[in-house]
Design a protein around this motif. Structure first.
Motif, PDB file in Angstrom:
ATOM      1  N   ILE A 124      62.985 -36.804  26.937  1.00  0.00           N
ATOM      2  CA  ILE A 124      61.911 -37.796  26.920  1.00  0.00           C
ATOM      3  C   ILE A 124      60.964 -37.347  25.814  1.00  0.00           C
ATOM      4  O   ILE A 124      60.228 -36.377  25.956  1.00  0.00           O
ATOM      5  N   GLY A 125      60.977 -38.038  24.713  1.00  0.00           N
ATOM      6  CA  GLY A 125      60.224 -37.603  23.543  1.00  0.00           C
ATOM      7  C   GLY A 125      61.108 -36.833  22.586  1.00  0.00           C
ATOM      8  O   GLY A 125      62.160 -36.299  22.969  1.00  0.00           O
ATOM      9  N   ILE A 213      68.395 -39.350   9.299  1.00  0.00           N
ATOM     10  CA  ILE A 213      69.177 -39.022  10.496  1.00  0.00           C
ATOM     11  C   ILE A 213      68.291 -39.037  11.738  1.00  0.00           C
ATOM     12  O   ILE A 213      68.673 -39.559  12.789  1.00  0.00           O
ATOM     13  N   ILE A 214      67.098 -38.474  11.633  1.00  0.00           N
ATOM     14  CA  ILE A 214      66.181 -38.448  12.780  1.00  0.00           C
ATOM     15  C   ILE A 214      65.750 -39.867  13.144  1.00  0.00           C
ATOM     16  O   ILE A 214      65.649 -40.216  14.333  1.00  0.00           O
ATOM     17  N   LEU A 215      65.523 -40.689  12.134  1.00  0.00           N
ATOM     18  CA  LEU A 215      65.171 -42.091  12.392  1.00  0.00           C
ATOM     19  C   LEU A 215      66.311 -42.800  13.122  1.00  0.00           C
ATOM     20  O   LEU A 215      66.082 -43.526  14.111  1.00  0.00           O
ATOM     21  N   SER A 221      68.949 -44.001  20.220  1.00  0.00           N
ATOM     22  CA  SER A 221      68.570 -43.657  21.592  1.00  0.00           C
ATOM     23  C   SER A 221      67.890 -44.831  22.285  1.00  0.00           C
ATOM     24  O   SER A 221      68.153 -45.113  23.456  1.00  0.00           O
ATOM     25  N   LEU A 222      67.016 -45.520  21.549  1.00  0.00           N
ATOM     26  CA  LEU A 222      66.341 -46.686  22.118  1.00  0.00           C
ATOM     27  C   LEU A 222      67.329 -47.786  22.446  1.00  0.00           C
ATOM     28  O   LEU A 222      67.214 -48.455  23.484  1.00  0.00           O
ATOM     29  N   LYS A 226      68.037 -49.217  26.185  1.00  0.00           N
ATOM     30  CA  LYS A 226      67.880 -50.643  26.472  1.00  0.00           C
ATOM     31  C   LYS A 226      69.163 -51.216  27.088  1.00  0.00           C
ATOM     32  O   LYS A 226      69.130 -52.002  28.036  1.00  0.00           O
ATOM     33  N   LYS A 227      70.317 -50.774  26.572  1.00  0.00           N
ATOM     34  CA  LYS A 227      71.599 -51.243  27.089  1.00  0.00           C
ATOM     35  C   LYS A 227      71.830 -50.754  28.517  1.00  0.00           C
ATOM     36  O   LYS A 227      72.349 -51.481  29.379  1.00  0.00           O
TER      37      LYS A 227
END
Length: 230
Positions: A124-125, A213-215, A221-222, A226-227
């Motif tokens: 988380i984060g 890559i981090i972006l 992940s988002l 969401k899925k």
């Protein structure tokens, strides 16, 4: 209580790399400091991998890992940005101290991680090593990447980075973890695709690929989160 286990020795290697990196930054050896952070990143991955492989798990190992990460991926990246700001024409000059907001945010993120039961198989984060990995590329980008390096070395870009990533470290954003309990394709399909994408991006853009890559990691992940909720 088992103090002297192989995973703990690997974690201490991470901590020592962070300490050496701090000394190098103070001597303005920024690229060497970044190399220390990248070595520490490998060790940070290996300690957990070895612990799972040997089926060695302990509370002290968990706490030690976070303490090492505070130094290597909290204090060291903040100090790199602080020195870059100090060497710039930033006015007013006291704004250079904003770099240490990121160290405080990293410490808070790691303390929360140790007591947050939601983060056993995911995050988380943004994890502190991911932030450290981005900052570790800054000296190389500044030295070798021309216009991109000038953008990275802009003091206001650096200050903006500190605030954005300090927020991401503690944001309630679910992110998948690159932890492998099993190595089958079905259980780790997304992880393998992500790792392959990382390799291809690094081959194409070298160190300039790391922030991208981090972006992608955050956006992917988002999308997964969401899925999953649907």
């Amino acid at each position: 209580m088992k103090l002297f286990t192989l995973p703990n020795f690997i974690t201490l290697g991470n901590l020592i790399c962070g300490c050496l990196g701090i000394i190098m930054v103070l001597n303005c050896e920024f690229t060497n400091a970044s190399i220390m952070m990248l070595i520490a990143l490998i060790l940070d991955f290996l300690d957990g991998f070895v612990a799972r492989l040997l089926k060695i798990s302990s509370e002290i190992g968990k706490q030690l890992d976070s303490l090492a990460d505070v130094v290597t991926f909290g204090v060291l990246p903040s100090l790199i940005i602080y020195k870059l700001l100090e060497n710039s024409a930033l006015e007013p000059s006291y704004l250079k101290y904003t770099a240490f907001i990121m160290a405080a945010a990293s410490a808070l993120r790691l303390a929360k991680f140790n007591i947050d039961t939601r983060q056993s198989d995911s995050f988380i984060g943004l994890p502190t090593p991911a932030n450290g990995m981005v900052v570790a590329t800054f000296p190389f980008l500044i030295n070798d990447y021309g216009k991109l390096g000038e953008i990275v070395n802009n003091p206001w870009i650096l200050i903006g980075y500190v605030f954005v990533f300090s927020f991401l470290l503690n944001a309630e954003i679910p992110l998948f973890a690159l932890k492998f309990k099993k190595f089958g394709w079905k259980e780790n399909q997304m992880k393998y695709i992500f790792l392959l994408s990382c390799v291809l991006l690094i081959l194409a853009f070298q160190l300039a690929a790391v922030p991208l890559i981090i972006l992608i990691y955050v956006l992917l992940s988002l999308a997964i989160s969401k899925k999953t909720r649907k």
